[in-house]
Design a protein around this motif. Structure first.
Motif, PDB file in Angstrom:
ATOM      1  N   PRO A 199     -11.817  22.453   6.773  1.00 49.11           N
ATOM      2  CA  PRO A 199     -12.063  21.349   7.706  1.00 49.11           C
ATOM      3  C   PRO A 199     -11.141  20.174   7.392  1.00 49.11           C
ATOM      4  CG  PRO A 199     -13.791  21.458   6.046  1.00 49.11           C
ATOM      5  CD  PRO A 199     -12.953  22.686   5.871  1.00 49.11           C
ATOM      6  N   ASP A 200     -10.626  19.507   8.425  1.00 54.83           N
ATOM      7  CA  ASP A 200      -9.730  18.397   8.158  1.00 54.83           C
ATOM      8  C   ASP A 200     -10.520  17.148   7.766  1.00 54.83           C
ATOM      9  OD1 ASP A 200     -10.601  17.047  10.484  1.00 54.83           O
ATOM     10  OD2 ASP A 200      -9.000  17.894  11.694  1.00 54.83           O
ATOM     11  N   ARG A 201      -9.809  16.162   7.304  1.00 53.95           N
ATOM     12  CA  ARG A 201     -10.435  14.939   6.791  1.00 53.95           C
ATOM     13  C   ARG A 201     -11.295  14.277   7.858  1.00 53.95           C
ATOM     14  NH1 ARG A 201      -9.372   9.816   7.543  1.00 53.95           N
ATOM     15  NH2 ARG A 201      -7.506  10.334   8.746  1.00 53.95           N
ATOM     16  N   ARG A 202     -10.843  14.291   9.090  1.00 58.22           N
ATOM     17  CA  ARG A 202     -11.587  13.625  10.159  1.00 58.22           C
ATOM     18  C   ARG A 202     -12.967  14.243  10.344  1.00 58.22           C
ATOM     19  NH1 ARG A 202      -7.797  14.167  15.225  1.00 58.22           N
ATOM     20  NH2 ARG A 202      -7.993  16.327  14.556  1.00 58.22           N
ATOM     21  N   VAL A 203     -13.010  15.571  10.321  1.00 52.62           N
ATOM     22  CA  VAL A 203     -14.290  16.260  10.511  1.00 52.62           C
ATOM     23  C   VAL A 203     -15.211  16.003   9.324  1.00 52.62           C
ATOM     24  CG1 VAL A 203     -15.385  18.523  10.767  1.00 52.62           C
ATOM     25  CG2 VAL A 203     -13.294  17.997  12.035  1.00 52.62           C
ATOM     26  N   ALA A 218     -22.668  17.133  16.308  1.00 56.87           N
ATOM     27  CA  ALA A 218     -22.563  17.030  17.763  1.00 56.87           C
ATOM     28  C   ALA A 218     -23.282  15.789  18.271  1.00 56.87           C
ATOM     29  CB  ALA A 218     -23.142  18.285  18.419  1.00 56.87           C
ATOM     30  N   GLN A 219     -24.454  15.524  17.730  1.00 57.84           N
ATOM     31  CA  GLN A 219     -25.216  14.350  18.163  1.00 57.84           C
ATOM     32  C   GLN A 219     -24.477  13.056  17.841  1.00 57.84           C
ATOM     33  OE1 GLN A 219     -28.850  15.297  16.105  1.00 57.84           O
ATOM     34  NE2 GLN A 219     -29.807  16.169  17.938  1.00 57.84           N
ATOM     35  N   VAL A 220     -23.835  12.999  16.700  1.00 57.85           N
ATOM     36  CA  VAL A 220     -23.069  11.801  16.333  1.00 57.85           C
ATOM     37  C   VAL A 220     -21.854  11.657  17.246  1.00 57.85           C
ATOM     38  CG1 VAL A 220     -21.638  10.738  14.536  1.00 57.85           C
ATOM     39  CG2 VAL A 220     -23.867  11.710  13.952  1.00 57.85           C
ATOM     40  N   VAL A 259     -19.450   3.312  13.832  1.00 56.99           N
ATOM     41  CA  VAL A 259     -18.464   3.575  14.887  1.00 56.99           C
ATOM     42  C   VAL A 259     -17.068   3.232  14.402  1.00 56.99           C
ATOM     43  CG1 VAL A 259     -17.675   2.830  17.172  1.00 56.99           C
ATOM     44  CG2 VAL A 259     -20.095   3.329  16.793  1.00 56.99           C
ATOM     45  N   GLU A 260     -16.947   2.122  13.666  1.00 61.84           N
ATOM     46  CA  GLU A 260     -15.639   1.726  13.141  1.00 61.84           C
ATOM     47  C   GLU A 260     -15.115   2.756  12.148  1.00 61.84           C
ATOM     48  OE1 GLU A 260     -16.076  -2.167  11.555  1.00 61.84           O
ATOM     49  OE2 GLU A 260     -16.487  -3.093  13.515  1.00 61.84           O
ATOM     50  N   VAL A 261     -15.993   3.312  11.318  1.00 58.98           N
ATOM     51  CA  VAL A 261     -15.590   4.346  10.373  1.00 58.98           C
ATOM     52  C   VAL A 261     -15.028   5.548  11.117  1.00 58.98           C
ATOM     53  CG1 VAL A 261     -16.478   6.049   8.723  1.00 58.98           C
ATOM     54  CG2 VAL A 261     -17.121   3.648   8.497  1.00 58.98           C
ATOM     55  N   LEU A 262     -15.712   5.961  12.171  1.00 63.36           N
ATOM     56  CA  LEU A 262     -15.240   7.082  12.959  1.00 63.36           C
ATOM     57  C   LEU A 262     -13.945   6.758  13.702  1.00 63.36           C
ATOM     58  CD1 LEU A 262     -18.692   8.246  14.352  1.00 63.36           C
ATOM     59  CD2 LEU A 262     -17.253   9.519  12.748  1.00 63.36           C
ATOM     60  N   ASP A 263     -13.853   5.543  14.221  1.00 60.76           N
ATOM     61  CA  ASP A 263     -12.640   5.114  14.898  1.00 60.76           C
ATOM     62  C   ASP A 263     -11.439   5.197  13.973  1.00 60.76           C
ATOM     63  OD1 ASP A 263     -13.941   4.634  17.262  1.00 60.76           O
ATOM     64  OD2 ASP A 263     -14.016   2.458  17.031  1.00 60.76           O
ATOM     65  N   ALA A 265     -11.134   6.992  11.239  1.00 58.56           N
ATOM     66  CA  ALA A 265     -10.879   8.360  10.792  1.00 58.56           C
ATOM     67  C   ALA A 265     -10.123   9.160  11.847  1.00 58.56           C
ATOM     68  CB  ALA A 265     -12.204   9.058  10.462  1.00 58.56           C
ATOM     69  N   PHE A 266     -10.488   8.988  13.112  1.00 62.19           N
ATOM     70  CA  PHE A 266      -9.894   9.804  14.173  1.00 62.19           C
ATOM     71  C   PHE A 266      -8.695   9.131  14.834  1.00 62.19           C
ATOM     72  CE2 PHE A 266     -13.839  12.009  13.584  1.00 62.19           C
ATOM     73  CZ  PHE A 266     -13.561  13.310  13.942  1.00 62.19           C
ATOM     74  N   GLY A 267      -8.535   7.841  14.621  1.00 60.70           N
ATOM     75  CA  GLY A 267      -7.406   7.147  15.200  1.00 60.70           C
ATOM     76  C   GLY A 267      -7.550   6.989  16.689  1.00 60.70           C
ATOM     77  N   ALA A 268      -6.641   6.218  17.285  1.00 60.65           N
ATOM     78  CA  ALA A 268      -6.730   5.942  18.721  1.00 60.65           C
ATOM     79  C   ALA A 268      -5.853   6.896  19.502  1.00 60.65           C
ATOM     80  CB  ALA A 268      -6.309   4.500  18.979  1.00 60.65           C
TER      81      ALA A 268
END
Length: 268
Positions: A199-203, A218-220, A259-263, A265-268
């Motif tokens: 799994p990649d870092r983002r996942v 999935a829920q997140v 949300v910011e953590v996920l933003d 991690a996944f980038g824009a």
């Protein structure tokens, strides 16, 4: 299930709906989703499953907000009118709640298409008009072509891995009270479960946030979409279990920090 206003119509729809692209789950998942409050069901002429959706909602029509789409290759005035009538027959209903232009056309003037959409509203065949896969410029042109009937939604690709709309389309829709309907909100399914190998870092970040809040990945991922005030998501599921899981993405909210953590991690 949390509800959000559709555009500026005053009509409230669930923030998690039921998508049906490549759907083959039969009646039960759709009917269970409706029971859980996911009563927004989206189909399309192109999906070739309007009959199946119509069968699934039979007896539940007054509890369902039904959306479908006209093919991007049938956008001349008379073609739109005929397509809507054909969708009504396949769905076996007397009106369409949300009728959407599936893709913009480079050959048919948008004024001609939107004149037909307005005529459908005037006739009572369609309650509300939306578009799909429209850029900000294309959306503005469609709005200008149909001054007396508002465009209430734009259905577009949006998920943690595909965030292009955040540049100008998402802000424009928010400022103009246009609902963004996020299709493929779980990407290719890779946002729904950890891959077995590498799994990649983002996942991994998504998995960590899911553990923090006691929810599934999935829920997140779905809650991340609906964190935006004018966004609803329409994941597709062919199974009862996954439909129940997807509906569990509503009724709670990620924090701004999560949300910011996920933003990040996944980038824009």
């Amino acid at each position: 299930m949390e509800l959000k206003e559709l555009g500026s119509t005053g009509v409230m729809v669930p923030e998690i709906g039921l998508g049906t692209w490549r759907y083959n789950g039969g009646d039960e998942p759709l009917r269970r989703g409706i029971e859980l409050g996911a009563f927004f069901i989206d189909t399309a002429e192109m999906y070739r499953n309007e009959e199946r959706v119509g069968q699934a909602v039979k007896g539940l029509r007054d509890r369902v907000f039904l959306a479908t789409k006209v093919l991007g290759s049938k956008l001349e005035y008379d073609q739109v009118l005929r397509a809507a009538e054909a969708s009504l027959r396949r769905l076996d209903v007397n009106h369409i709640d949300l009728y959407q232009v599936h893709w913009p056309s480079s050959s048919v003037p948008i004024k001609e298409t939107m004149a037909a959409m307005a005529a459908l509203v005037d006739a009572g065949t369609v309650k509300y008009v939306g578009v799909s896969n429209f850029s900000t410029r294309e959306l503005q042109e469609a709005q200008a072509a149909m001054a007396n009937v508002p465009i209430v939604s734009n259905q577009v690709l949006y998920n943690l891995k595909h965030r292009e709309i955040e540049g100008d389309l998402l802000p424009y829709c928010r400022e103009n009270r246009i609902t963004v309907i996020a299709y493929t909100p779980l990407a290719d399914g890779s946002l729904a479960a950890r891959p077995r190998f590498r799994p990649d870092r983002r996942v991994r970040v998504l998995e960590q946030v899911a553990a923090q809040v006691g929810k599934t990945m999935a829920q997140v991922a779905l809650n991340w979409c609906t964190f935006r005030p004018n966004v609803i998501a329409i994941p597709k599921s062919n199974t009862l279990d996954r439909t129940v899981e997807n509906c569990g993405a509503s009724g709670w909210r990620l924090t701004s920090e999560q949300v910011e953590v996920l933003d990040r991690a996944f980038g824009a």
